[in-house]
Design a protein around this motif. Structure first.
Motif, PDB file in Angstrom:
ATOM      1  N   ARG A  52       2.240  13.661   4.225  1.00 25.51           N
ATOM      2  CA  ARG A  52       0.955  14.065   4.767  1.00 25.51           C
ATOM      3  C   ARG A  52      -0.113  14.120   3.669  1.00 25.51           C
ATOM      4  O   ARG A  52      -1.237  13.624   3.852  1.00 25.51           O
ATOM      5  CB  ARG A  52       1.082  15.426   5.455  1.00 25.51           C
ATOM      6  N   LYS A  53       0.236  14.707   2.542  1.00 27.66           N
ATOM      7  CA  LYS A  53      -0.721  14.819   1.446  1.00 27.66           C
ATOM      8  C   LYS A  53      -1.014  13.456   0.825  1.00 27.66           C
ATOM      9  O   LYS A  53      -2.152  13.174   0.420  1.00 27.66           O
ATOM     10  CB  LYS A  53      -0.195  15.787   0.377  1.00 27.66           C
TER      11      LYS A  53
ATOM     12  N   GLY B 210       1.988   7.340  -6.728  1.00 24.10           N
ATOM     13  CA  GLY B 210       1.503   5.979  -6.571  1.00 24.10           C
ATOM     14  C   GLY B 210       2.036   5.062  -7.653  1.00 24.10           C
ATOM     15  O   GLY B 210       2.426   3.914  -7.381  1.00 24.10           O
ATOM     16  N   ARG B 211       2.082   5.547  -8.896  1.00 24.83           N
ATOM     17  CA  ARG B 211       2.623   4.731  -9.985  1.00 24.83           C
ATOM     18  C   ARG B 211       4.101   4.446  -9.775  1.00 24.83           C
ATOM     19  O   ARG B 211       4.571   3.323 -10.003  1.00 24.83           O
ATOM     20  CB  ARG B 211       2.413   5.443 -11.329  1.00 24.83           C
TER      21      ARG B 211
ATOM     22  N   ARG C  46       3.164   1.036  -0.819  1.00 25.12           N
ATOM     23  CA  ARG C  46       4.101   0.170  -1.558  1.00 25.12           C
ATOM     24  C   ARG C  46       4.059  -1.259  -1.040  1.00 25.12           C
ATOM     25  O   ARG C  46       4.068  -2.224  -1.801  1.00 25.12           O
ATOM     26  CB  ARG C  46       5.503   0.747  -1.492  1.00 25.12           C
ATOM     27  N   GLN C  47       3.994  -1.408   0.281  1.00 21.46           N
ATOM     28  CA  GLN C  47       3.978  -2.742   0.880  1.00 21.46           C
ATOM     29  C   GLN C  47       2.706  -3.499   0.499  1.00 21.46           C
ATOM     30  O   GLN C  47       2.761  -4.683   0.165  1.00 21.46           O
ATOM     31  CB  GLN C  47       4.102  -2.637   2.403  1.00 21.46           C
TER      32      GLN C  47
ATOM     33  N   MET D 296      -4.643   8.954  -0.275  1.00 20.58           N
ATOM     34  CA  MET D 296      -4.604   7.501  -0.451  1.00 20.58           C
ATOM     35  C   MET D 296      -5.005   6.719   0.801  1.00 20.58           C
ATOM     36  O   MET D 296      -5.055   5.490   0.775  1.00 20.58           O
ATOM     37  CB  MET D 296      -3.200   7.064  -0.892  1.00 20.58           C
ATOM     38  N   GLN D 297      -5.235   7.412   1.907  1.00  9.85           N
ATOM     39  CA  GLN D 297      -5.608   6.784   3.176  1.00  9.85           C
ATOM     40  C   GLN D 297      -4.545   5.821   3.719  1.00  9.85           C
ATOM     41  O   GLN D 297      -4.845   4.901   4.472  1.00  9.85           O
ATOM     42  CB  GLN D 297      -6.942   6.027   3.057  1.00  9.85           C
ATOM     43  N   ARG D 298      -3.304   6.033   3.325  1.00 12.23           N
ATOM     44  CA  ARG D 298      -2.184   5.250   3.848  1.00 12.23           C
ATOM     45  C   ARG D 298      -0.898   5.985   3.510  1.00 12.23           C
ATOM     46  O   ARG D 298      -0.868   6.842   2.638  1.00 12.23           O
ATOM     47  CB  ARG D 298      -2.175   3.842   3.246  1.00 12.23           C
TER      48      ARG D 298
END
Length: 285
Positions: A263-264, A236-237, A277-278, A269-271
């Motif tokens: 998938r993970k 994510g970072r 990123r968007q 993150m539910q997305r």
């Protein structure tokens, strides 16, 4: 290693502590992992990083507001400067029976829920922050009254999440907590690579089979789930801070298969990584 016991020194003229905590970077859990019998309310004014509470690992950022129960192990790790308002009080700081009175049953219930740790939603944060600033600034009875107002505010708030599951039901055991810290520190240093199970099991002086059982019992998660949480948080970072492709980020975080990574990532993150990123780009612009 055992979790550090933090001795809270209460000012002679006060029944609880209220302070501003400013510190430089603290990247390792070994620098942060501690416990104390006082209940703690912590509001992050500046910083972002990773929050460890009991058996849970989450990212935190500016505006994070948490309530941590008595003897619940916790620690904030960050590579940035950090500024937090911290309030700490014994569960019985008003006397053993004070919060059992009918008018204060909500606060008594709040302290019970705090054993799992509580993270509050954005809705309650502005008022909570104003009260915490007043607690810092005031003295005497005014300071105490603002604390009671804050506790009542948090007690009746319906927008919150408990951090640790009920099944965690921590029976405080310094030896076990120290061993969990060893595991977390090892993962933090190696999660982007192939993590050798034998290496971390050897640090605990147990077999690999016993290690898997230990992790499941103490965290309610598998070792693979814990490693994936570290890797996805790191991904994510990278999605926010770099222009690297999803494939590049997948491999840099320690995954070997892009489909599995996607998938993970979505599970946690539910997305999808692309949507993550968007959404960040839309928020940052």
């Amino acid at each position: 290693m055992k979790p550090g016991y933090e001795k809270i020194i209460e000012p002679a003229e006060q029944s609880f502590t209220a302070r501003m905590v400013n510190r430089d970077s603290r990247p390792l859990l070994s620098q942060a992992w501690h416990y104390h019998p006082e209940i703690e309310i912590c509001y992050t004014l500046k910083s972002n990083g990773r929050r460890f509470v009991g058996n849970q690992i989450d990212d935190y950022q500016k505006g994070d507001l948490v309530l941590l129960g008595s003897n619940l192990p916790h620690g904030f790790t960050t590579e940035h400067k950090c500024s937090q308002i911290v309030l700490q009080m014994m569960p019985n700081f008003m006397g053993d029976a004070f919060f059992l009175k009918p008018e204060l049953r909500h606060i008594h219930s709040l302290f019970e829920r705090a054993k799992q740790g509580i993270a509050f939603s954005d809705k309650v944060k502005p008022k909570a922050l104003r009260l915490m600033r007043k607690i810092l600034a005031e003295k005497g009875l005014s300071k105490f009254m603002y604390l009671l107002e804050l506790l009542q505010l948090l007690a009746v708030c319906q927008q919150y999440e408990t951090i640790c599951p009920k099944t965690y039901a921590l029976e405080f055991n310094e030896t076990q907590l120290g061993r969990i810290k060893i595991v977390y520190d090892h993962i933090m240093q190696h999660y982007t690579k192939v993590v050798n199970i034998k290496e971390v099991a050897d640090k605990l002086n147990i077999s690999e089979a016993a290690f898997y059982k230990f992790i499941k019992k103490q965290t309610q998660k598998t070792y693979t789930q814990i490693i994936n949480e570290f890797r996805i948080n790191y991904a994510g970072r990278l999605l926010m801070d770099t222009e690297k492709s999803v494939g590049e980020i997948c491999h840099e975080c320690g995954f070997n298969n892009v489909s599995y990574f996607n998938r993970k990532f979505k599970q946690l993150m539910q997305r999808t990584p692309e949507n993550f990123r968007q959404q960040y780009a839309n928020t940052a612009s």
